[in-house]
Structures are given as C-alpha cells and as structure tokens.
Design an enzyme around this catalytic site. Structure first.
Site, PDB file in Angstrom:
ATOM      1  N   LYS A 165     -44.762 -76.325 -19.055  1.00 60.26           N
ATOM      2  CA  LYS A 165     -43.569 -77.119 -19.377  1.00 60.26           C
ATOM      3  C   LYS A 165     -43.880 -78.602 -19.505  1.00 60.26           C
ATOM      4  O   LYS A 165     -43.106 -79.344 -20.093  1.00 60.26           O
ATOM      5  CB  LYS A 165     -42.472 -76.882 -18.334  1.00 60.26           C
ATOM      6  CG  LYS A 165     -41.858 -75.491 -18.424  1.00 60.26           C
ATOM      7  CD  LYS A 165     -40.591 -75.375 -17.612  1.00 60.26           C
ATOM      8  CE  LYS A 165     -39.897 -74.054 -17.833  1.00 60.26           C
ATOM      9  NZ  LYS A 165     -38.755 -73.835 -16.959  1.00 60.26           N
ATOM     10  N   LYS A 190     -40.501 -63.078 -23.948  1.00 57.50           N
ATOM     11  CA  LYS A 190     -39.361 -62.456 -23.264  1.00 57.50           C
ATOM     12  C   LYS A 190     -38.055 -63.082 -23.742  1.00 57.50           C
ATOM     13  O   LYS A 190     -38.033 -64.245 -24.167  1.00 57.50           O
ATOM     14  CB  LYS A 190     -39.502 -62.590 -21.750  1.00 57.50           C
ATOM     15  CG  LYS A 190     -39.294 -63.974 -21.211  1.00 57.50           C
ATOM     16  CD  LYS A 190     -39.103 -63.945 -19.701  1.00 57.50           C
ATOM     17  CE  LYS A 190     -38.683 -65.326 -19.237  1.00 57.50           C
ATOM     18  NZ  LYS A 190     -37.894 -65.372 -18.051  1.00 57.50           N
ATOM     19  N   LYS A 215     -33.012 -67.647 -21.846  1.00 61.40           N
ATOM     20  CA  LYS A 215     -31.832 -68.498 -22.044  1.00 61.40           C
ATOM     21  C   LYS A 215     -32.168 -69.706 -22.886  1.00 61.40           C
ATOM     22  O   LYS A 215     -31.366 -70.188 -23.651  1.00 61.40           O
ATOM     23  CB  LYS A 215     -31.345 -69.038 -20.688  1.00 61.40           C
ATOM     24  CG  LYS A 215     -30.643 -68.047 -19.823  1.00 61.40           C
ATOM     25  CD  LYS A 215     -30.103 -68.777 -18.604  1.00 61.40           C
ATOM     26  CE  LYS A 215     -30.532 -68.109 -17.323  1.00 61.40           C
ATOM     27  NZ  LYS A 215     -31.734 -68.605 -16.707  1.00 61.40           N
TER      28      LYS A 215
HETATM   29  N1  AQP Z   1     -36.155 -61.146 -20.507  1.00 66.85           N
HETATM   30  C1  AQP Z   1     -35.997 -60.781 -19.257  1.00 66.85           C
HETATM   31  N2  AQP Z   1     -36.136 -59.482 -18.893  1.00 66.85           N
HETATM   32  C2  AQP Z   1     -35.959 -59.084 -17.616  1.00 66.85           C
HETATM   33  N3  AQP Z   1     -35.608 -59.925 -16.612  1.00 66.85           N
HETATM   34  C3  AQP Z   1     -35.448 -61.217 -16.923  1.00 66.85           C
HETATM   35  N4  AQP Z   1     -35.106 -62.296 -16.176  1.00 66.85           N
HETATM   36  C4  AQP Z   1     -35.084 -63.384 -16.972  1.00 66.85           C
HETATM   37  N5  AQP Z   1     -35.396 -63.049 -18.238  1.00 66.85           N
HETATM   38  C5  AQP Z   1     -35.632 -61.715 -18.244  1.00 66.85           C
HETATM   39  C6  AQP Z   1     -34.800 -62.273 -14.757  1.00 66.85           C
HETATM   40  O1  AQP Z   1     -33.521 -62.877 -14.577  1.00 66.85           O
HETATM   41  C7  AQP Z   1     -33.499 -63.576 -13.332  1.00 66.85           C
HETATM   42  C8  AQP Z   1     -32.939 -64.943 -13.516  1.00 66.85           C
HETATM   43  O2  AQP Z   1     -33.813 -65.696 -14.300  1.00 66.85           O
HETATM   44  P1  AQP Z   1     -33.768 -67.268 -14.190  1.00 66.85           P
HETATM   45  O3  AQP Z   1     -32.400 -67.725 -14.428  1.00 66.85           O
HETATM   46  O4  AQP Z   1     -34.390 -67.708 -12.928  1.00 66.85           O
HETATM   47  O5  AQP Z   1     -34.655 -67.827 -15.288  1.00 66.85           O
HETATM   48  P2  AQP Z   1     -35.855 -67.216 -16.026  1.00 66.85           P
HETATM   49  O6  AQP Z   1     -36.568 -66.158 -15.286  1.00 66.85           O
HETATM   50  O7  AQP Z   1     -36.721 -68.344 -16.464  1.00 66.85           O
HETATM   51  O8  AQP Z   1     -35.021 -66.588 -17.202  1.00 66.85           O
HETATM   52  P3  AQP Z   1     -34.664 -67.189 -18.571  1.00 66.85           P
HETATM   53  O9  AQP Z   1     -33.444 -66.528 -19.053  1.00 66.85           O
HETATM   54  O10 AQP Z   1     -35.848 -67.125 -19.446  1.00 66.85           O
HETATM   55  O11 AQP Z   1     -34.282 -68.691 -18.293  1.00 66.85           O
HETATM   56  P4  AQP Z   1     -34.918 -70.016 -18.813  1.00 66.85           P
HETATM   57  O12 AQP Z   1     -34.938 -69.883 -20.291  1.00 66.85           O
HETATM   58  O13 AQP Z   1     -33.989 -71.058 -18.322  1.00 66.85           O
HETATM   59  O14 AQP Z   1     -36.304 -70.185 -18.239  1.00 66.85           O
HETATM   60  C9  AQP Z   1     -34.921 -63.583 -12.804  1.00 66.85           C
HETATM   61  O15 AQP Z   1     -35.024 -62.598 -11.780  1.00 66.85           O
HETATM   62  C10 AQP Z   1     -35.752 -63.187 -13.992  1.00 66.85           C
HETATM   63  O16 AQP Z   1     -36.944 -62.479 -13.627  1.00 66.85           O
END
Ligand code: AQP
Length: 339
Positions: free
Chosen positions: A113, A210, A213
């Site tokens: 990042k 993956k 968000k």
């Molecule tokens: N694509 C995914 N498949 C399965 N599980 C997922 N998680 C996230 N993306 C997937 C799980 O959701 C929980 C919350 O995630 P987070 O809000 O901590 O952020 P993250 O893991 O970084 O998910 P994002 O959506 O990709 O957010 P951003 O874009 O903000 O970084 C976690 O338990 C994660 O494993």
C-alpha cells in the site's frame, strides 16, 4: 467459552466476498454455545489511507446495519465500532513499545500500500526522482500493531483470517509472546483460524484478484445492497474463457471456477446439468439473488431506524469494555505504569 474476533473495515460497500468469507461464518458461530464472537467495525483501520470523514461515518453505520441485516444477533455477538472502545487505542501505544520498527515495515500489506512513496523517514522531494510520491500515513505502518491490540485487548483466542491477514496475526502472536516472556504472563496468545467456508470470492472482471471493496472498478464486485438489475448485469458481464466447458479449473478457467464457487456457496443445487456459460450465469444470478433478497429487505427496515443501530453499538461497547479495561490495567501494571 472461546472468544473470537472478526473485523470489517468500513472502507466501502460490503460485497459477496465479505458475506461468504466472513459474515456467514460469524453468523454460524452464533449457534455454537462454546463460542462468543465480537464483530468489530474497524473504523480506525479505515483511516490508514486517505479518507472522507462524512463517508467514514456513513460507512460505519452502514456496515453495522448490514451485519445486523445478515443475521448478526447482538444478544449473542457483541457488535462494536472500533473507535468507541478507547482501550484499543490505549493498548496500541503500549504495544508499540514492544514492537520493532522493522517488524512493522516488513509487513507485505504496508509495502504494497505504500509502494511509490519515498523511503520511510524521508519526505517526498519536490523535484527529481521520487517527486510527487504519494503521502503515506504513519498509521499505515503502525496498523498491524493496532490490529494486535484489537485482538489482545479482548483476550481473543481465535481470529478468523484470510491469507492477506495471516502475517498480521503472526505479528500479534509474536508481540503477545514477547510481552509475556519479558513482562510476565499478560496476554492470551491468539490462534488464527481459517473460516469454515475458506473460499475466496474473486473479482468477476479480473478473477486473479479477490473481490474487494476498494478495487477501483465496481464491475467485478457484487455489493450486498446492489439492486437485482445491477447484480444480473454484473454477473452477465463476468469474465469467463473460450474453453466452453463448465468445470472447476482454477489455473485454466479461473472465472468459471469462481462462478461455480459462488454458486456452491449460495445454493445446494446439484451442478451436473450446466452445459453453457449462459446457463451457469443464470443459475448464479438466481442463487445470489435468493441469498441477498432477505438481507436487502431487512436492511431497508433497519435503515429506517439508525438510532436503533447506534444503540446496538453502544450496548456492544458496554458489553466488551470491562474485559478490555482489565487487560489494559494488567498491561499497564506489567509495564511499570502507575495505576
Ligand atoms: N473476496 C473475499 N472473499 C472472501 N472473504 C473476503 N473477505 C474480504 N474479501 C473477501 C473477508 O471479509 C472480512 C472483512 O474484510 P475487511 O473489511 O477487513 O477488508 P479486506 O479483507 O481487506 O476486504 P476488502 O473487501 O478487500 O476491503 P478493502 O478493499 O478495504 O481492503 C475479512 O474476514 C476478509 O477476510
């Protein structure tokens, strides 16, 4: 009773990956009498990158509301907003005092990042090589220590983690063990657990990444509150391949494999008679719609009453604070701070 902590960053709209990978396991864990979960909306984590205050506030409330709509039961799971429990931040500083700079700087997520920024310790030059490099918040570097504090302050024994967070969990374990050895038994050393449905939902437009968000394009993401029409169009446009066979082949057919994974996660239907990508996409659309419709309906009801959602967060805070305060008290005493 096993204590479990699951975090959600309010960095955008929750999507199908969040539901399958994290929300469902959280809701299922509520049925286990031996497990008590905390669901934490990690608003402080969402401030490690450039953010908009009004958007952060709205996202935090929306994530809380979606979690409730998806079945998080505040009588069995403590639902909290990270920043409303100040013990997280207090323990964060105390743990920074037992963490090395190099330990934080080598975290893969920090390196990814912060890529493109000048070396830590140097400000971006106004001209020449590195000019105009992006601003990197110090909190991006120290965020894994805050995450360690989040886990340790609640005496969490289990933390469901995906691959991208396993290095941070390892750091939390290292910090806890080091602290216990140096200053006396203070922290429960947490274990990382793979969620029962360990599936990673991949981006529909780019199945090598993956679903996320914060990915710049919404084309690969199914938002939990997206309308049926948007969902149908997003799935219809999902990347497949030219092989023309509906089968699991993660290396050769990642898009089709991802759609099959979503279908299995969203329905119990036998998959034997899917002979075309069009038929597969229609099945996926129907299955996703069946899972999301009740969540959307419940969300609309809950969103009418934001005061109720705020009250749930405030009750969650009251529930978890005594234990968190006791952990901070123990830590302060072990470190030699006056009470
Ligand atoms: N694509 C995914 N498949 C399965 N599980 C997922 N998680 C996230 N993306 C997937 C799980 O959701 C929980 C919350 O995630 P987070 O809000 O901590 O952020 P993250 O893991 O970084 O998910 P994002 O959506 O990709 O957010 P951003 O874009 O903000 O970084 C976690 O338990 C994660 O494993």
């Amino acid at each position: 009773m096993t204590r479990r902590l699951t975090g959600f960053q309010p960095t955008g709209k929750l999507h199908l990956g969040n539901l399958i990978g994290a929300m469902r396991p959280l809701v299922q864990a509520q049925e286990r009498p031996d497990t008590r979960s905390i669901a934490m909306i990690a608003d402080l984590h969402a401030m490690t990158m450039e953010h908009d205050p009004a958007q952060l506030r709205a996202n935090t409330l929306q994530v809380a509301t979606v979690l409730l709509a998806a079945g998080v039961d505040p009588r069995r799971t403590a639902l909290i907003a990270h920043s409303q429990v100040p013990e997280h931040s207090e323990l964060h500083y105390l743990l920074e005092c037992v963490t090395g700079y190099g330990e934080a700087a080598r975290m893969i997520q920090f390196r990814e990042k912060s890529a493109g920024s000048p070396l830590p310790g140097f400000s971006a030059p106004s001209e020449g090589p590195g000019a105009g490099s992006k601003h990197v918040r110090l909190s991006l570097l120290t965020y894994p220590v805050l995450m360690a504090a989040d886990i340790l302050v609640h005496d969490s024994e289990q933390v469901p983690v995906g691959d991208d967070q396993s290095q941070h969990l390892e750091l939390a374990r290292t910090i806890a063990t080091r602290f216990n050895t140096r200053y006396g038994e203070t922290f429960t050393v947490p274990e990382g657990i793979r969620p029962e449905s360990a599936a990673r939902v991949m981006d529909l437009a780019d199945p090598a990444r993956k679903m996320s968000k914060s990915s710049p394009s919404p084309a690969g993401r199914i938002g939990l509150l997206d309308s049926p029409d948007v969902i149908r169009r997003t799935i219809a446009r999902a990347v497949t391949d030219t092989v023309g066979i509906v089968r699991d082949d993660p290396a050769g057919q990642p898009g089709v494999t991802n759609l099959l994974g979503i279908l299995r996660a969203c329905s119990d239907r036998e998959l034997g008679d899917l002979h075309s990508y069009g038929a597969l996409k229609r099945e996926v659309t129907d299955a996703v719609e069946a899972v999301l419709t009740p969540i959307r309906t419940r969300y609309a009801e809950l969103a009418e009453d934001p005061d109720h959602v705020r009250k749930v967060l405030s009750e969650g805070k009251a529930w978890v604070r005594p234990r968190a305060a006791e952990t901070v008290r123990r830590t302060r005493a072990a470190l030699g701070l006056l009470d």
